[in-house]
Design a protein around this motif. Sequence first.
Motif, PDB file in Angstrom:
ATOM      1  N   LEU A  47     -15.461  58.088  44.920  1.00  0.00           N
ATOM      2  CA  LEU A  47     -15.577  56.698  45.338  1.00  0.00           C
ATOM      3  C   LEU A  47     -16.982  56.174  45.089  1.00  0.00           C
ATOM      4  O   LEU A  47     -17.952  56.928  45.187  1.00  0.00           O
ATOM      5  N   PRO A  48     -17.106  54.872  44.786  1.00  0.00           N
ATOM      6  CA  PRO A  48     -18.451  54.299  44.668  1.00  0.00           C
ATOM      7  C   PRO A  48     -19.147  54.289  46.023  1.00  0.00           C
ATOM      8  O   PRO A  48     -18.505  54.219  47.068  1.00  0.00           O
ATOM      9  N   GLU A  49     -20.476  54.376  46.007  1.00  0.00           N
ATOM     10  CA  GLU A  49     -21.244  54.381  47.251  1.00  0.00           C
ATOM     11  C   GLU A  49     -21.519  52.950  47.684  1.00  0.00           C
ATOM     12  O   GLU A  49     -22.564  52.372  47.398  1.00  0.00           O
ATOM     13  N   THR A  50     -20.552  52.368  48.381  1.00  0.00           N
ATOM     14  CA  THR A  50     -20.683  50.965  48.820  1.00  0.00           C
ATOM     15  C   THR A  50     -20.330  50.838  50.292  1.00  0.00           C
ATOM     16  O   THR A  50     -19.447  50.080  50.664  1.00  0.00           O
ATOM     17  N   GLY A  51     -21.005  51.610  51.129  1.00  0.00           N
ATOM     18  CA  GLY A  51     -20.786  51.476  52.561  1.00  0.00           C
ATOM     19  C   GLY A  51     -19.689  52.396  53.069  1.00  0.00           C
ATOM     20  O   GLY A  51     -19.604  53.567  52.699  1.00  0.00           O
ATOM     21  N   SER A  52     -18.826  51.864  53.926  1.00  0.00           N
ATOM     22  CA  SER A  52     -17.783  52.657  54.567  1.00  0.00           C
ATOM     23  C   SER A  52     -16.723  53.107  53.564  1.00  0.00           C
ATOM     24  O   SER A  52     -16.647  52.594  52.438  1.00  0.00           O
ATOM     25  N   LEU A  53     -15.907  54.062  53.998  1.00  0.00           N
ATOM     26  CA  LEU A  53     -14.810  54.560  53.156  1.00  0.00           C
ATOM     27  C   LEU A  53     -13.878  53.423  52.772  1.00  0.00           C
ATOM     28  O   LEU A  53     -13.460  53.299  51.605  1.00  0.00           O
ATOM     29  N   ALA A  56     -15.559  51.068  50.236  1.00  0.00           N
ATOM     30  CA  ALA A  56     -15.684  51.741  48.945  1.00  0.00           C
ATOM     31  C   ALA A  56     -14.342  51.803  48.230  1.00  0.00           C
ATOM     32  O   ALA A  56     -14.257  51.568  47.016  1.00  0.00           O
ATOM     33  N   ALA A  57     -13.282  52.119  48.992  1.00  0.00           N
ATOM     34  CA  ALA A  57     -11.942  52.174  48.398  1.00  0.00           C
ATOM     35  C   ALA A  57     -11.497  50.791  47.922  1.00  0.00           C
ATOM     36  O   ALA A  57     -10.885  50.651  46.855  1.00  0.00           O
ATOM     37  N   ARG A  58     -11.819  49.773  48.693  1.00  0.00           N
ATOM     38  CA  ARG A  58     -11.463  48.407  48.305  1.00  0.00           C
ATOM     39  C   ARG A  58     -12.191  48.004  47.021  1.00  0.00           C
ATOM     40  O   ARG A  58     -11.590  47.421  46.112  1.00  0.00           O
ATOM     41  N   GLU A  59     -13.482  48.319  46.928  1.00  0.00           N
ATOM     42  CA  GLU A  59     -14.257  47.990  45.731  1.00  0.00           C
ATOM     43  C   GLU A  59     -13.686  48.707  44.511  1.00  0.00           C
ATOM     44  O   GLU A  59     -13.582  48.127  43.419  1.00  0.00           O
ATOM     45  N   ALA A  60     -13.291  49.970  44.697  1.00  0.00           N
ATOM     46  CA  ALA A  60     -12.708  50.734  43.592  1.00  0.00           C
ATOM     47  C   ALA A  60     -11.393  50.099  43.134  1.00  0.00           C
ATOM     48  O   ALA A  60     -11.108  50.024  41.932  1.00  0.00           O
ATOM     49  N   ARG A  61     -10.577  49.639  44.084  1.00  0.00           N
ATOM     50  CA  ARG A  61      -9.304  48.995  43.721  1.00  0.00           C
ATOM     51  C   ARG A  61      -9.548  47.708  42.939  1.00  0.00           C
ATOM     52  O   ARG A  61      -8.871  47.432  41.948  1.00  0.00           O
ATOM     53  N   LEU A  62     -10.508  46.912  43.397  1.00  0.00           N
ATOM     54  CA  LEU A  62     -10.792  45.653  42.707  1.00  0.00           C
ATOM     55  C   LEU A  62     -11.242  45.904  41.273  1.00  0.00           C
ATOM     56  O   LEU A  62     -10.839  45.183  40.349  1.00  0.00           O
ATOM     57  N   GLN A  63     -12.078  46.921  41.079  1.00  0.00           N
ATOM     58  CA  GLN A  63     -12.514  47.259  39.732  1.00  0.00           C
ATOM     59  C   GLN A  63     -11.334  47.691  38.866  1.00  0.00           C
ATOM     60  O   GLN A  63     -11.244  47.329  37.684  1.00  0.00           O
ATOM     61  N   ASN A 150      -2.108  56.012  57.247  1.00  0.00           N
ATOM     62  CA  ASN A 150      -1.745  54.868  58.084  1.00  0.00           C
ATOM     63  C   ASN A 150      -1.533  55.274  59.537  1.00  0.00           C
ATOM     64  O   ASN A 150      -1.570  54.432  60.443  1.00  0.00           O
ATOM     65  N   LEU A 151      -1.280  56.558  59.767  1.00  0.00           N
ATOM     66  CA  LEU A 151      -1.064  57.055  61.125  1.00  0.00           C
ATOM     67  C   LEU A 151      -2.359  57.526  61.783  1.00  0.00           C
ATOM     68  O   LEU A 151      -2.385  57.785  62.981  1.00  0.00           O
ATOM     69  N   SER A 152      -3.423  57.642  60.991  1.00  0.00           N
ATOM     70  CA  SER A 152      -4.689  58.149  61.507  1.00  0.00           C
ATOM     71  C   SER A 152      -5.399  57.087  62.340  1.00  0.00           C
ATOM     72  O   SER A 152      -5.412  55.908  61.997  1.00  0.00           O
ATOM     73  N   ARG A 153      -6.013  57.536  63.427  1.00  0.00           N
ATOM     74  CA  ARG A 153      -6.785  56.631  64.268  1.00  0.00           C
ATOM     75  C   ARG A 153      -8.280  56.681  63.948  1.00  0.00           C
ATOM     76  O   ARG A 153      -9.089  56.129  64.683  1.00  0.00           O
ATOM     77  N   GLN A 154      -8.637  57.338  62.854  1.00  0.00           N
ATOM     78  CA  GLN A 154     -10.043  57.392  62.468  1.00  0.00           C
ATOM     79  C   GLN A 154     -10.548  56.015  62.059  1.00  0.00           C
ATOM     80  O   GLN A 154     -11.685  55.654  62.360  1.00  0.00           O
ATOM     81  N   MET A 155      -9.708  55.243  61.353  1.00  0.00           N
ATOM     82  CA  MET A 155     -10.115  53.919  60.898  1.00  0.00           C
ATOM     83  C   MET A 155      -9.843  52.880  61.982  1.00  0.00           C
ATOM     84  O   MET A 155      -8.804  52.903  62.638  1.00  0.00           O
ATOM     85  N   VAL A 156     -10.796  51.986  62.171  1.00  0.00           N
ATOM     86  CA  VAL A 156     -10.693  50.980  63.230  1.00  0.00           C
ATOM     87  C   VAL A 156      -9.434  50.149  63.093  1.00  0.00           C
ATOM     88  O   VAL A 156      -8.738  49.866  64.077  1.00  0.00           O
ATOM     89  N   ARG A 157      -9.101  49.748  61.863  1.00  0.00           N
ATOM     90  CA  ARG A 157      -7.925  48.902  61.650  1.00  0.00           C
ATOM     91  C   ARG A 157      -6.650  49.578  62.165  1.00  0.00           C
ATOM     92  O   ARG A 157      -5.776  48.929  62.731  1.00  0.00           O
ATOM     93  N   ASN A 158      -6.560  50.895  61.988  1.00  0.00           N
ATOM     94  CA  ASN A 158      -5.387  51.621  62.470  1.00  0.00           C
ATOM     95  C   ASN A 158      -5.332  51.646  63.992  1.00  0.00           C
ATOM     96  O   ASN A 158      -4.248  51.650  64.591  1.00  0.00           O
ATOM     97  N   ARG A 159      -6.499  51.675  64.636  1.00  0.00           N
ATOM     98  CA  ARG A 159      -6.508  51.644  66.095  1.00  0.00           C
ATOM     99  C   ARG A 159      -6.054  50.282  66.608  1.00  0.00           C
ATOM    100  O   ARG A 159      -5.456  50.186  67.681  1.00  0.00           O
ATOM    101  N   PHE A 160      -6.332  49.232  65.863  1.00  0.00           N
ATOM    102  CA  PHE A 160      -5.776  47.919  66.207  1.00  0.00           C
ATOM    103  C   PHE A 160      -4.255  47.988  66.172  1.00  0.00           C
ATOM    104  O   PHE A 160      -3.574  47.478  67.065  1.00  0.00           O
ATOM    105  N   ARG A 161      -3.719  48.624  65.130  1.00  0.00           N
ATOM    106  CA  ARG A 161      -2.274  48.687  64.924  1.00  0.00           C
ATOM    107  C   ARG A 161      -1.582  49.544  65.974  1.00  0.00           C
ATOM    108  O   ARG A 161      -0.562  49.132  66.546  1.00  0.00           O
TER     109      ARG A 161
END
Length: 290
Positions: A47-53, A56-63, A150-161
Amino acid sequence: MIGFPDLVVCHLNHNLRGTESTEDSKFVSVLARRLGLPLHLETLAELPETGSLESAAREARLQCFARAAENFSTSSLLLAHHADDQVETFLFNLFRGTGSLDNASIKAQSQITVGTRKLWVRHPLLQVWKEEIYQFATAYSLEFREDSTNLSRQMVRNRFRHDLIPEIERVMGRPVRRALLRTIELAASEGEFLRSLVPEVESQQAELDLEALRKLPLVIQRRTILSWLRHHKIKDSGFDEIEAVRSLLDHLNIAKVNLPGGVFCRRRAGRLFLQLPGDSTEKKERNDVA
């Protein structure tokens, strides 16, 4: 395919989930071949080094999307974010501190620039709930794969869900997702109207006229400044940054404020201008005059 004669399937293997990621790529390849659709498939080494995982994943997808658009001579990108994604994104951005309610949501259509390529990003499923997508897949016996993260609670967005929204519904004693979606729709409509009142020429100039800006209503002042900062690609500009720039309108003892990315907004001779990193020492040392 009926309705999408020129559809291209694009898939990026982030290479974060080992065998599961590989199987996802195989599934997409087989599906595209079965449907007779062209496929743009990439696999990341890292992954590119652009902050959080997530960022970085979003930037890679856009590219990846930009390269696919280049290869297939298109500028239109369809993404499958649905109504549940919309509600989660809205709450996530709201609590993080968005500049306005309409900026907190996913836009049905927007234009982005990736490198030198402009893409129209469209979200046709924002009014469709995830449960309805599952029901559709079951009704038509459609195979699909679920990302285990998507089931992991490591990412903040998943904890919202998995935690926050269910807890809000428990406290309220009723579902809240549809009410939130209506709020998002209203905010988007009101935001569209307010954006139409922003003086477009002013917000796209290199400098802003202080006197003209002072005469605008407060809400239009803020949106003009936000539009100006975004036009000049000042990332992560939210309420605090907008208010910092607004402070230069009336506080004559302040002539410079900090913005993200090492950028300064400065006041001189009745104008506001941006000082980017690497500007000459002479410019940095100028005395600002209100």
